[in-house]
Motif scaffolding. Sequence first.
Motif, PDB file in Angstrom:
ATOM      1  N   LEU A  23     -12.760  -9.478   2.314  1.00  0.00           N
ATOM      2  CA  LEU A  23     -13.217  -8.097   2.139  1.00  0.00           C
ATOM      3  C   LEU A  23     -14.301  -7.990   1.070  1.00  0.00           C
ATOM      4  CD1 LEU A  23     -10.119  -5.742   2.322  1.00  0.00           C
ATOM      5  CD2 LEU A  23     -11.896  -6.096   3.987  1.00  0.00           C
ATOM      6  N   LEU A  25     -14.033  -8.865  -2.030  1.00  0.00           N
ATOM      7  CA  LEU A  25     -13.520  -8.623  -3.381  1.00  0.00           C
ATOM      8  C   LEU A  25     -13.468  -9.935  -4.158  1.00  0.00           C
ATOM      9  CD1 LEU A  25     -10.446  -6.437  -2.444  1.00  0.00           C
ATOM     10  CD2 LEU A  25     -12.654  -5.642  -3.200  1.00  0.00           C
ATOM     11  N   LYS A  27     -11.306 -11.456  -7.201  1.00  0.00           N
ATOM     12  CA  LYS A  27     -10.157 -11.194  -8.049  1.00  0.00           C
ATOM     13  C   LYS A  27     -10.110 -12.211  -9.171  1.00  0.00           C
ATOM     14  CE  LYS A  27      -7.506  -8.724  -4.685  1.00  0.00           C
ATOM     15  NZ  LYS A  27      -6.490  -8.744  -3.671  1.00  0.00           N
ATOM     16  N   ARG A  43     -10.291  -6.742 -10.574  1.00  0.00           N
ATOM     17  CA  ARG A  43     -10.763  -6.816  -9.196  1.00  0.00           C
ATOM     18  C   ARG A  43     -12.160  -6.232  -9.154  1.00  0.00           C
ATOM     19  NH1 ARG A  43      -8.517  -3.009  -4.605  1.00  0.00           N
ATOM     20  NH2 ARG A  43     -10.562  -2.079  -4.911  1.00  0.00           N
ATOM     21  N   MET A 337       0.389 -16.885  -5.778  1.00  0.00           N
ATOM     22  CA  MET A 337       0.110 -15.448  -5.866  1.00  0.00           C
ATOM     23  C   MET A 337      -0.307 -14.938  -4.514  1.00  0.00           C
ATOM     24  SD  MET A 337      -2.064 -14.775  -9.179  1.00  0.00           S
ATOM     25  CE  MET A 337      -1.738 -13.059  -9.025  1.00  0.00           C
ATOM     26  N   PHE A 338       0.229 -13.793  -4.152  1.00  0.00           N
ATOM     27  CA  PHE A 338      -0.177 -13.147  -2.906  1.00  0.00           C
ATOM     28  C   PHE A 338      -1.344 -12.226  -3.225  1.00  0.00           C
ATOM     29  CE2 PHE A 338       0.396  -9.630   0.208  1.00  0.00           C
ATOM     30  CZ  PHE A 338       0.052 -10.355   1.322  1.00  0.00           C
ATOM     31  N   LYS A 340      -3.291 -10.597  -0.862  1.00  0.00           N
ATOM     32  CA  LYS A 340      -3.475  -9.596   0.199  1.00  0.00           C
ATOM     33  C   LYS A 340      -4.471  -9.944   1.296  1.00  0.00           C
ATOM     34  CE  LYS A 340      -2.105  -5.751  -2.669  1.00  0.00           C
ATOM     35  NZ  LYS A 340      -2.551  -4.552  -3.319  1.00  0.00           N
ATOM     36  N   GLN A 341      -5.646 -10.454   0.948  1.00  0.00           N
ATOM     37  CA  GLN A 341      -6.627 -10.710   2.005  1.00  0.00           C
ATOM     38  C   GLN A 341      -6.656 -12.191   2.358  1.00  0.00           C
ATOM     39  OE1 GLN A 341      -6.762  -7.231   1.483  1.00  0.00           O
ATOM     40  NE2 GLN A 341      -7.863  -7.957  -0.274  1.00  0.00           N
TER      41      GLN A 341
END
Lengths: 465, 352
Positions: A23, A25, A27, A43, A337-338, A340-341
């Motif tokens: 996406l 991003l 992080k 982020r 670590m999760f 998300k994308q």
Amino acid sequence: MPRTLKVDLPGVPRIRALCGDSLGLIKVITTESDLGAPKVAARWGDPDPQQGVLCMSMSNDGSPGLAIARKSNTVDVIDPVSGLLESRLVVPKSSADVASNRDASDAVCGLHLFGESSSWGKAALTCTELGDAILQRLPELDEEQIPKSENFLSRWSVSQTGTVLCMAVDASEQYAAFGGKGVDLSVWDIKKGSRIWSAKAPHRDNLGLMSPAWVTAVTFLDDDHKKIVVGTGHHQVRLYDTSAQRRPVLAFDYGEAPIRTVTKDPNGTSVYVGTGHGDLACFDMQTGKLIGGFKGKCAGSIRSVVRHPSLPLIASCGLDRYLRIHSTQTRQLLASMFLKQQLVSVLFDARVERAVTEVPSLPDVAEPMAVEPEKPSANGAKSLKEKKSKLKRQAEGAPVFDGQGATEEAAATNATSGQKLKKKSKSSRQDPVVDGVGTEEKATAVNGEKRKKKKKSKSKPAKSI
Amino acid sequence: MGKRERDGGESEREKEEREANAHVGQFLPSQIRNKCKRSEAYAKVKNEKKKAKKQKIKLRDEAEKEALELGNVPPPRKIPRTIENTREADETVAQADDEELQAEEGADEFSQYFAHEITPKVIITTSQQNSVATRKFCADLLTVIPNCHYYKRGTYNLKQIVKYAINREFTSIIVINENRKEPNGMLVVNLPEGPTAHFKLSSVVLSKRIKGHGKASRHQPELILNNFTTRLGHRVGRMFASLFPQDPNFRGRRAVTFHNQRDFIFFRHHRYIFESKEIKEKKEKPNKVDPKAVKEKKKLPKEQVIARLQECGPRFTLKMQSLQHGTFDTKYGEYEWLHKPDMDTSRRRFFL
């Protein structure tokens, strides 16, 4: 009471990692304390699928700047501390005739950021899938965002056919290696934009078939630009030595899935290999042997693996949306670590770490995993024959001793000539009485002693390339 | 234990056990060696336990009732522990207000379907070697999914079929695989860009075998997706959703359910009907004072609307084996999720 909590992971020392996703991003992952669980500290960017990250790069010399290639064919250079945009360059589109009849697109497949101390100052080398490699000077932020040819320091086409998939720049930042689907490995001089070496397809297999070139990952093994490790879509890992021959000097299979990423270890001998099935393993490139796999319930394809420059850590990320940090010594999972994308790329920001805190040592740090290599001295007088036989032995997985680099003991037992070496290895398998070929082995008493020594030297692990 | 130590009498441990259970009876049923007597004794113990449980429930209910009558708050009921509610903490469970999740779902492979830009058009086919059972199963599936076309597999390989289907603007391919002439695998390929999911298919019951089954009408069904909570579950749920048109015909009163429980996806296909039914009233003693009122009551029986279900079938269970990035390519493809043995180290870890 059943266990409803996850087993706690050991945690990682103070690190700072940057992870780019589909996406667009970025992080920032940091650990607050020694051996703590990592957290997302910041982020950067807004979620926009058009701005998805394709590649990320930081300069070798430690000068600030993080380059991010995006789907929108731009390369953003941001400050890795604050995340502020420093510079933005546009990757020009290829002309229509180049793109005709090819699956490839204009997407950036390789990116390297050059620091201020490099020979052309701040610049970025990009390569598109169509094979358009461009070295561009970084423009100022207020400049108009149109690719200008006067900003191009160098531009060349890697391949007229196929799809370029990967790129790597060597430690001296003089040479770049490219590979892809239908594009075999080639090494280019960045300054001149000329090809200095290209690989030959490997020999036919036992069925008389040739597998088409499909290089999916590439890395330079050591600081020298001679040794290159390559991963293929046909789940093979290959070692090329550009100073020796055009075919791989070492090749072995790993798993059954295409290899997605290959990363070198600073020790100059081992590599980390990630595959499309989510397997991650470490290989010794001297022998081609598996050192060990990294466990951690990796469910999806691994897109990026990165080794920490000073600590014995690797970070890996991929399509299962997890960032995982493993120890290279114990190969245990330290943290996951999760994020998300679907994650595309991860980098360690060691420069900022050092600035923020002193890098602490791991509490249970053992000896480094592999023996430090002795750099092979430049020996131009060596005959080609010697080299070939050496490489053959290397390919077989036997330890190799250099005439100069090896210890005295080894030098005594192994004659300097590769031919002799071969003969001896043959004769040693036979009855000692029968062989009278080796001049050194005439006297039986000496012979016995020597054989002992030889055994000793053979059982030792490989010391140098 | 020393069941077979016939000589020397009972062991010390047995003795201890017997003493400890002296208040229950002389022997634990398991200590009786005669099978007939043992089973008798066991039945007795079981019966007693059942009674005790009933008594316990009765006491609890009475206490609750009493508390309510007195206006007190009854003690909270205990929640039974199940594998689902003691599941391992999962950070991947999707949150509705997650901005990143919304942004990604707004642009993924299914976003066009959810934006009403495309209507689903599905190919169903079998493995190259197929048997009657598989074809019958396909025939049943054809009654479930609207705008769904069966194609003979022939000797085409799947990559060719994918290309063909993309050219004909199909949106999904379903392939039923079989083993020993029984369907055992299901592959769902979303077109044109993937992903591809591979499921293990089990417990297949065809419509014909379901007792009292109904025949599905041709109305577009309603879709129920249960418990697809994690990020991966969301993706799989969206994939199932994209097989069905988005505008259900509520007149058809037809519902298709994908119910996820402990990573097993149960498929059911029902039709329902709303019926009004009299409420059975408790017989009241006839009021001698006012017989008219009773008559009036009888004239106007209370009605309530209830829903009745009828299963149409087929019925089957899916378990996901892998989710692949892109269309079908098992050899050179990349996986988003692949089941691996080291994931099965806990019974309480679920992925969907």
